[in-house]
Scaffold this active site. Structure first.
Site, PDB file in Angstrom:
ATOM      1  CE  LYS A  42      -9.269 -42.248  -3.211  1.00  0.00           C
ATOM      2  NZ  LYS A  42      -9.913 -43.519  -3.087  1.00  0.00           N
TER       3      LYS A  42
HETATM    4  C1  LIG Z   1     -10.534 -44.821  -3.735  1.00  0.00           C
HETATM    5  C2  LIG Z   1     -11.969 -44.977  -4.128  1.00  0.00           C
HETATM    6  C3  LIG Z   1     -12.775 -45.991  -3.601  1.00  0.00           C
HETATM    7  C4  LIG Z   1     -12.231 -47.115  -2.785  1.00  0.00           C
HETATM    8  O1  LIG Z   1     -11.595 -46.726  -1.628  1.00  0.00           O
HETATM    9  P1  LIG Z   1     -10.794 -47.828  -0.763  1.00  0.00           P
HETATM   10  O2  LIG Z   1     -10.673 -47.164   0.577  1.00  0.00           O
HETATM   11  O3  LIG Z   1      -9.490 -48.021  -1.447  1.00  0.00           O
HETATM   12  O4  LIG Z   1     -11.618 -49.045  -0.725  1.00  0.00           O
HETATM   13  C5  LIG Z   1     -14.112 -45.988  -3.902  1.00  0.00           C
HETATM   14  N1  LIG Z   1     -14.650 -45.077  -4.722  1.00  0.00           N
HETATM   15  C6  LIG Z   1     -13.912 -44.097  -5.280  1.00  0.00           C
HETATM   16  C7  LIG Z   1     -14.574 -43.090  -6.164  1.00  0.00           C
HETATM   17  C8  LIG Z   1     -12.540 -44.032  -5.028  1.00  0.00           C
HETATM   18  O5  LIG Z   1     -11.791 -43.096  -5.623  1.00  0.00           O
END
Ligand SMILES: *Cc1c(COP(=O)(O)O)cnc(C)c1O
Length: 383
Positions: free
Chosen positions: A201
């Site tokens: 991210k």
């Molecule tokens: C990455 C992601 C998540 C989950 O994030 P985590 O921190 O890995 O639990 C949820 N929703 C979307 C749209 C994502 O891209």
């Protein structure tokens, strides 16, 4: 990375450049010496789990977003699960979720025994407000828009629908840390917002997440539930002025963030605006280069929404191409460029078909997009 991007001329012949010498991965985190030094400081401090650095990260995040509360957790998935839990979502309830998202958005609804009511999206990959309104029933408990790729949804329309039907909005802002809507940061609109600090991210803590809300009671309960339902965390028990005594007021979960993760988060947050500026610069270069090519479509951009550019998703005009998306990806791979696909619509996943009866054909826009999308590498360079 930097070299390649800055030498791409903004004209179409640049799209058939010579083969790169090294593989360009689809994603790569940018961890600096500040993050490394902070982790080492934490390791030497004698305190590894939730403690002073997590509190500092929460405080800085709260200020950055402009929300009343920020609660650090171990993932965005946990954040979304806590949000729906404190909103009372349970068996027999329905929660509206776009089908064009990562599975976690819908999984948390299923975890609580509720039904994810999937809805279709627009060409900008974001949920259609009209589809949300059409999906509301007496069992609807919440609306969960996703700011896909880092561009805010049509929040004005979504919040108006939510107000009309007295429903809370829980935003999946996994892609949207730092994004704005009409000048205000994402994290200050819906009842509760969930962010992700997963390795890929825009802001990473390796793993991690953050919840923001302006609601004092919901914040207090999510904080409690994020650590076993105990009314006092370990830092407060084991510090010099602490007490060993605590009470468990609910059967909570184990969703707390560690100070090791917060050590990364604190410094990533300081760099976030610069990261987004670089991503925006690359995205503009991509769009300028691709706009002249009739076989591909750059992402749809809305005014008055500052894009966080987590993803740059290209749409292929398959009707004008002799190859399909899979071959397109192979061609890029053979030129040493890594790509990905975001996302396989939730309603095409076996669990959602078998458990909730979704079928291919249910959401034509999402399926049309899914066959045509490719996410390109888009991140600040490491060198
Ligand atoms: C990455 C992601 C998540 C989950 O994030 P985590 O921190 O890995 O639990 C949820 N929703 C979307 C749209 C994502 O891209």
């Amino acid at each position: 990375m930097k070299k390649t991007l800055t030498t791409v001329p903004l004209t179409s012949p640049a799209l058939c450049p010579s083969r790169r010498e090294s593989f360009l991965p689809f994603v790569s985190p940018l961890i600096g010496e500040e993050e490394i030094a902070e982790v080492i400081d934490t390791l030497r401090s004698g305190w590894l789990t939730t403690g002073p650095k997590t509190r500092r990260f929460e405080e800085q995040f709260r200020e950055y977003v402009g929300a009343r509360h920020a609660i650090a957790v171990n993932s965005c998935t946990s954040a979304l699960h806590l949000a729906l839990t404190v909103l009372g979502v349970g068996r027999g309830d329905e929660v509206i979720v776009p089908t064009f998202t990562f599975c976690a958005t819908a999984n948390v609804v299923a975890h609580l025994g509720a039904r994810p009511v999937l809805v279709d999206v627009d060409q900008d990959f974001n949920v259609k407000p009209e589809a949300i309104e059409a999906a509301i029933t007496p069992r609807t408990k919440a609306i969960m828009p996703v700011h896909l790729s880092g561009q805010a949804c049509d929040l004005e329309a979504i919040l108006a629908i939510a107000a009309r039907h007295h429903l809370p909005v829980v935003e999946d802002a996994a892609h949207a840390v730092g994004a704005t809507y009409r000048g205000k940061k994402i994290g200050t609109f819906g009842k509760i917002t969930a962010f992700s600090f997963y390795a890929t991210k825009n802001l990473t803590a390796g793993e991690g997440g953050m919840i923001t809300t302006d609601d004092d009671q919901l914040a207090q309960r999510m904080r409690l539930l994020s650590l076993h339902g105990m009314n006092c965390d370990a830092w407060n028990r084991h510090s010099a002025s602490g007490s060993w005594y605590y009470e468990v007021t609910e059967a909570g979960f184990k969703n707390n963030m560690s100070d090791l993760q917060a050590s990364l988060g604190i410094h990533q947050l300081r760099k976030l605006d610069a990261f987004i500026a670089t991503r925006t610069n690359y995205a503009q270069r991509f769009t300028a280069a691709f706009s002249a090519i009739p076989e591909i479509e750059p992402p749809v951009i809305h005014p008055h929404r500052q894009h966080a550019w987590h993803l740059y998703i290209l749409r292929l005009k398959l009707e004008r191409l002799r190859i399909d998306r899979a071959q397109f990806i192979e061609e890029l791979r053979s030129r040493q460029i890594g790509t990905s696909v975001h996302f396989i619509p939730v309603h095409l996943q076996p669990f959602y078909q078998q458990t909730f009866g979704y079928r291919r054909g249910d959401f034509p826009n999402a399926e049309h997009l899914y066959e045509r999308i490719i996410s390109l590498p888009l991140y600040p360079p490491n060198d």
